[in-house]
Motif scaffolding. Structure first.
Motif, PDB file in Angstrom:
ATOM      1  N   ASP A  61       0.860  -1.184   0.000  1.00 49.45           N
ATOM      2  CA  ASP A  61       0.000   0.000   0.000  1.00 49.45           C
ATOM      3  C   ASP A  61       0.898   1.236   0.000  1.00 49.45           C
ATOM      4  OD1 ASP A  61      -1.587   2.238   0.739  1.00 49.45           O
ATOM      5  OD2 ASP A  61      -3.039   0.916   1.694  1.00 49.45           O
ATOM      6  N   ARG A  62       1.056   1.841  -1.146  1.00 45.19           N
ATOM      7  CA  ARG A  62       1.992   2.968  -1.285  1.00 45.19           C
ATOM      8  C   ARG A  62       1.637   4.152  -0.394  1.00 45.19           C
ATOM      9  NH1 ARG A  62       2.979   2.897  -7.795  1.00 45.19           N
ATOM     10  NH2 ARG A  62       4.000   0.872  -7.824  1.00 45.19           N
ATOM     11  N   ALA A  63       0.361   4.441  -0.269  1.00 48.48           N
ATOM     12  CA  ALA A  63      -0.046   5.567   0.581  1.00 48.48           C
ATOM     13  C   ALA A  63       0.313   5.293   2.036  1.00 48.48           C
ATOM     14  CB  ALA A  63      -1.539   5.829   0.447  1.00 48.48           C
ATOM     15  N   ARG A  66       4.152   5.567   2.498  1.00 47.50           N
ATOM     16  CA  ARG A  66       4.539   6.980   2.444  1.00 47.50           C
ATOM     17  C   ARG A  66       4.171   7.673   3.766  1.00 47.50           C
ATOM     18  NH1 ARG A  66       3.210   7.812  -2.365  1.00 47.50           N
ATOM     19  NH2 ARG A  66       0.968   7.985  -2.047  1.00 47.50           N
TER      20      ARG A  66
END
Length: 77
Positions: A61-63, A66
């Protein structure tokens, strides 16, 4: 058969967490455990799949990664 995303269940020190799952999700976990058994011949308890699935989900999950990285930077300041 395509390679499963979860094919190796780590034997790590567990933390007990109680959750309620829908019957459909439980059936899918049982089916996934059967697929792991067919793919590698290893019998896997369906409940033991939850942690690696969550781990993989959060790792991809990139979000989330980040936000976690930004949170770690802020706590170091």
């Amino acid at each position: 058969m395509a390679k499963l995303k979860i094919d190796n269940v780590e034997d790590d020190k567990p933390v007990t967490l109680t959750v309620k799952l829908s019957a459909a999700i439980h059936r899918d976990l049982v089916a996934y455990a059967e697929a792991v058994k067919r793919a590698g011949g290893k019998v896997v308890d369906p409940a033991s799949l939850v942690a690696p699935m969550l781990k993989r989900f959060m790792a991809t999950d990139r979000a989330f990664t980040r936000a976690r990285r930004e949170s770690n930077r802020e706590s170091c300041d």
